[in-house]
Design an enzyme around this catalytic site. Structure first.
Site, PDB file in Angstrom:
ATOM      1  N   GLU A 212      13.359 -32.641   0.484  1.00  0.00           N
ATOM      2  CA  GLU A 212      13.848 -33.578  -0.454  1.00  0.00           C
ATOM      3  C   GLU A 212      14.580 -34.389   0.614  1.00  0.00           C
ATOM      4  O   GLU A 212      15.751 -34.434   0.925  1.00  0.00           O
ATOM      5  CB  GLU A 212      15.027 -32.706  -1.234  1.00  0.00           C
ATOM      6  CG  GLU A 212      14.436 -31.598  -2.168  1.00  0.00           C
ATOM      7  CD  GLU A 212      15.530 -30.961  -3.139  1.00  0.00           C
ATOM      8  OE1 GLU A 212      16.391 -31.833  -3.588  1.00  0.00           O
ATOM      9  OE2 GLU A 212      15.251 -29.840  -3.374  1.00  0.00           O
TER      10      GLU A 212
ATOM     11  N   ASP B 259      24.224 -38.233  -1.832  1.00  0.00           N
ATOM     12  CA  ASP B 259      24.018 -37.310  -2.979  1.00  0.00           C
ATOM     13  C   ASP B 259      25.385 -36.413  -2.925  1.00  0.00           C
ATOM     14  O   ASP B 259      25.440 -35.484  -3.931  1.00  0.00           O
ATOM     15  CB  ASP B 259      22.807 -36.652  -3.231  1.00  0.00           C
ATOM     16  CG  ASP B 259      21.700 -37.930  -3.314  1.00  0.00           C
ATOM     17  OD1 ASP B 259      22.054 -38.996  -3.639  1.00  0.00           O
ATOM     18  OD2 ASP B 259      20.635 -37.589  -3.257  1.00  0.00           O
TER      19      ASP B 259
ATOM     20  N   GLU C  23       0.762  -1.018   0.158  1.00  0.00           N
ATOM     21  CA  GLU C  23       0.075   0.037  -0.156  1.00  0.00           C
ATOM     22  C   GLU C  23       0.758   1.224   0.103  1.00  0.00           C
ATOM     23  O   GLU C  23       0.646   2.145  -0.604  1.00  0.00           O
ATOM     24  CB  GLU C  23      -0.960   0.165   1.184  1.00  0.00           C
ATOM     25  CG  GLU C  23      -1.931  -0.978   1.131  1.00  0.00           C
ATOM     26  CD  GLU C  23      -1.466  -2.334   2.056  1.00  0.00           C
ATOM     27  OE1 GLU C  23      -2.196  -2.887   2.750  1.00  0.00           O
ATOM     28  OE2 GLU C  23      -0.190  -2.484   1.989  1.00  0.00           O
TER      29      GLU C  23
ATOM     30  N   ARG D 124      12.666 -24.437  -4.545  1.00  0.00           N
ATOM     31  CA  ARG D 124      13.483 -24.069  -3.488  1.00  0.00           C
ATOM     32  C   ARG D 124      13.772 -22.633  -3.039  1.00  0.00           C
ATOM     33  O   ARG D 124      13.473 -22.312  -1.942  1.00  0.00           O
ATOM     34  CB  ARG D 124      15.128 -24.691  -3.769  1.00  0.00           C
ATOM     35  CG  ARG D 124      15.222 -26.127  -3.982  1.00  0.00           C
ATOM     36  CD  ARG D 124      16.781 -26.433  -4.225  1.00  0.00           C
ATOM     37  NE  ARG D 124      17.090 -27.745  -3.970  1.00  0.00           N
ATOM     38  CZ  ARG D 124      18.230 -28.293  -4.308  1.00  0.00           C
ATOM     39  NH1 ARG D 124      19.243 -27.635  -4.498  1.00  0.00           N
ATOM     40  NH2 ARG D 124      18.627 -29.585  -4.215  1.00  0.00           N
TER      41      ARG D 124
ATOM     42  N   CYS E 167      -0.879   0.257   7.539  1.00  0.00           N
ATOM     43  CA  CYS E 167      -1.153   0.631   5.889  1.00  0.00           C
ATOM     44  C   CYS E 167      -2.517   1.348   6.104  1.00  0.00           C
ATOM     45  O   CYS E 167      -3.038   2.044   5.218  1.00  0.00           O
ATOM     46  CB  CYS E 167      -1.087  -0.393   4.988  1.00  0.00           C
ATOM     47  SG  CYS E 167       0.576  -0.989   4.852  1.00  0.00           S
TER      48      CYS E 167
ATOM     49  N   ALA F 143      15.753 -45.446  -7.203  1.00  0.00           N
ATOM     50  CA  ALA F 143      17.218 -45.902  -7.126  1.00  0.00           C
ATOM     51  C   ALA F 143      17.135 -47.193  -7.579  1.00  0.00           C
ATOM     52  O   ALA F 143      16.307 -48.124  -7.559  1.00  0.00           O
ATOM     53  CB  ALA F 143      18.028 -45.707  -5.953  1.00  0.00           C
TER      54      ALA F 143
ATOM     55  N   THR G 286      20.594 -38.594   2.956  1.00  0.00           N
ATOM     56  CA  THR G 286      20.559 -37.854   1.503  1.00  0.00           C
ATOM     57  C   THR G 286      21.764 -37.128   1.061  1.00  0.00           C
ATOM     58  O   THR G 286      22.249 -37.168   0.112  1.00  0.00           O
ATOM     59  CB  THR G 286      19.148 -37.217   1.430  1.00  0.00           C
ATOM     60  OG1 THR G 286      18.174 -38.215   1.690  1.00  0.00           O
ATOM     61  CG2 THR G 286      19.027 -36.466   0.227  1.00  0.00           C
TER      62      THR G 286
ATOM     63  N   ALA H   9      12.927 -42.596   0.793  1.00  0.00           N
ATOM     64  CA  ALA H   9      11.603 -43.189   1.046  1.00  0.00           C
ATOM     65  C   ALA H   9      11.383 -43.229   2.573  1.00  0.00           C
ATOM     66  O   ALA H   9      10.117 -42.882   3.063  1.00  0.00           O
ATOM     67  CB  ALA H   9      11.625 -44.596   0.471  1.00  0.00           C
TER      68      ALA H   9
ATOM     69  N   LEU I 249      21.846 -28.616  -1.602  1.00  0.00           N
ATOM     70  CA  LEU I 249      20.567 -28.108  -1.126  1.00  0.00           C
ATOM     71  C   LEU I 249      20.339 -26.798  -1.107  1.00  0.00           C
ATOM     72  O   LEU I 249      19.511 -26.044  -0.241  1.00  0.00           O
ATOM     73  CB  LEU I 249      20.223 -28.719   0.372  1.00  0.00           C
ATOM     74  CG  LEU I 249      20.005 -30.295   0.323  1.00  0.00           C
ATOM     75  CD1 LEU I 249      19.660 -30.787   1.679  1.00  0.00           C
ATOM     76  CD2 LEU I 249      18.985 -30.826  -0.548  1.00  0.00           C
TER      77      LEU I 249
END
Length: 364
Positions: free
Chosen positions: A294, A203, A55, A187, A87, A165, A199, A297, A207
């Protein structure tokens, strides 16, 4: 009664509000359009917490033309003094004649008080124009205000036959570069990215948001310094993360959950981090309203079984890996069909060679 013109102006205000989706958290995305007659004389959106609200930007642009005008705002104007003045008072001082709000603000500090302040000043107020669209724009903010919990998106990737996998654990890369680039904008919109030490280690994941992989449309609208890096929240009870990992050599803060000196988390009856308590703590202590997950399982299954997933973002690659691979979810323990979560598919599209499905979760 709202007119077609009212809907058009509110739609434009929502478009403006959407520009703040990478920068405003923990504040909501808000847009404002000021109209004199049928002409837009002022417009603006909230860019970052602590900076002027939508505003204010619109009123500055409108100047004296705001007197007697109609202001279209995607969320009820605030009525309290925070890091910025209210506002609602700004609109009153500018002598606008009418304010059209998409919806009331659920924040207890506002919650109808801004609307009341405007009406007591003799300003006509209409509420509810494009309310569903306005709600979608700030799902995380509204959920945290209503329940004290963040909005949770779970990202998964699999082959067309549902495998994440091979039997030997190899998974890089199931999906295409285009799909991995698509993940970057999800992300960038989140307040935090949640994962596990397994994870991260498997990997060697950073992230973080990779600026050079964001769509060109985003790069042209924002500078790299404008976009926030989400907090990386890593479940690491055994303290297995080591300094050489990419995680520690990329932008963004890191919170190791269960690790001494970081965030201690209560343990549930199964010896795992109590996820509902963790999420409530992240929402309260870190002002997190949107978490992007991310992980593999095991965590995905825990979140699903505990009813903590609001939306699933699933990438399916045109590959077949066989039943000896590793599935999307581990043991869920359902014995009756009425226990199975139902999906409400919101969007299906092709991203490169892959298919992206976005679905909200209907928990039993």
């Amino acid at each position: 009664m709202a007119t077609r013109f009212d809907f058009e102006m509110m739609a434009y205000a929502l478009k403006l509000a959407n520009k703040g989706r990478f920068t405003t958290a923990p504040n909501p995305n808000v847009g404002c359009v000021i109209v004199q007659g049928n002409q837009i004389v002022g417009e603006g959106y909230h860019f970052r917490a602590g900076e002027p609200h939508a505003e204010v930007h619109a009123l500055r642009m409108a100047g004296e033309n705001a007197q007697g005008a109609t202001a279209y705002v995607t969320l009820e104007p605030c009525s309290h003094y925070g890091r910025t003045p209210p506002c609602a008072k700004g609109l009153i001082d500018a002598k606008v004649a009418k304010v059209v709000c998409a919806m009331q603000d659920p924040n207890p500090q506002v919650a109808g008080k801004g609307i009341q302040m405007l009406r007591e000043a003799g300003i006509e107020v209409e509420v509810g124009v494009l309310e569903p669209q306005a709600y979608q724009l700030n799902r995380g903010f509204f959920k945290r205000m209503a329940s004290g919990m963040p909005f949770v998106q779970l990202k998964m990737a699999a082959s067309l036959d549902g495998q994440t996998a091979l039997a030997n654990g190899k998974s890089q890369w199931i999906t295409s570069p285009q799909a991995r680039q698509d993940v970057q904008q999800f992300r960038a919109q989140s307040g935090a990215i949640l994962s596990t030490q397994k994870t991260v280690i498997d990997d060697n994941a950073s992230l973080s948001v990779r600026w050079n992989e964001l769509p060109k449309s985003i790069q042209s609208e924002y500078s790299e310094s404008d976009l926030r890096q989400p907090l990386r929240v890593i479940l690491d009870r055994r303290g297995l993360l080591t300094p050489e990992l990419k995680l520690f050599h990329s932008d963004g803060d890191i919170l190791q959950v269960g690790c001494q000196g970081q965030l201690e988390a209560p343990i549930d009856a199964n010896g795992q981090v109590c996820l509902p308590t963790l999420f409530a703590t992240l929402a309260k202590q870190h002002n997190l309203q949107h978490i992007w997950v991310e992980a593999g399982a095991t965590l995905a299954s825990s979140l699903l079984k505990q009813g903590l997933v609001d939306e699933l973002v699933l990438y399916l690659a045109p590959k077949l890996m066989g039943s000896d691979g590793k599935g999307l979810f581990s043991h869920l323990g359902f014995t009756q069909m009425d226990q199975v979560p139902q999906l409400d598919i919101q969007d299906v599209r092709q991203v490169g060679p892959d298919i992206r499905i976005i679905a909200t979760i209907k928990h039993a």
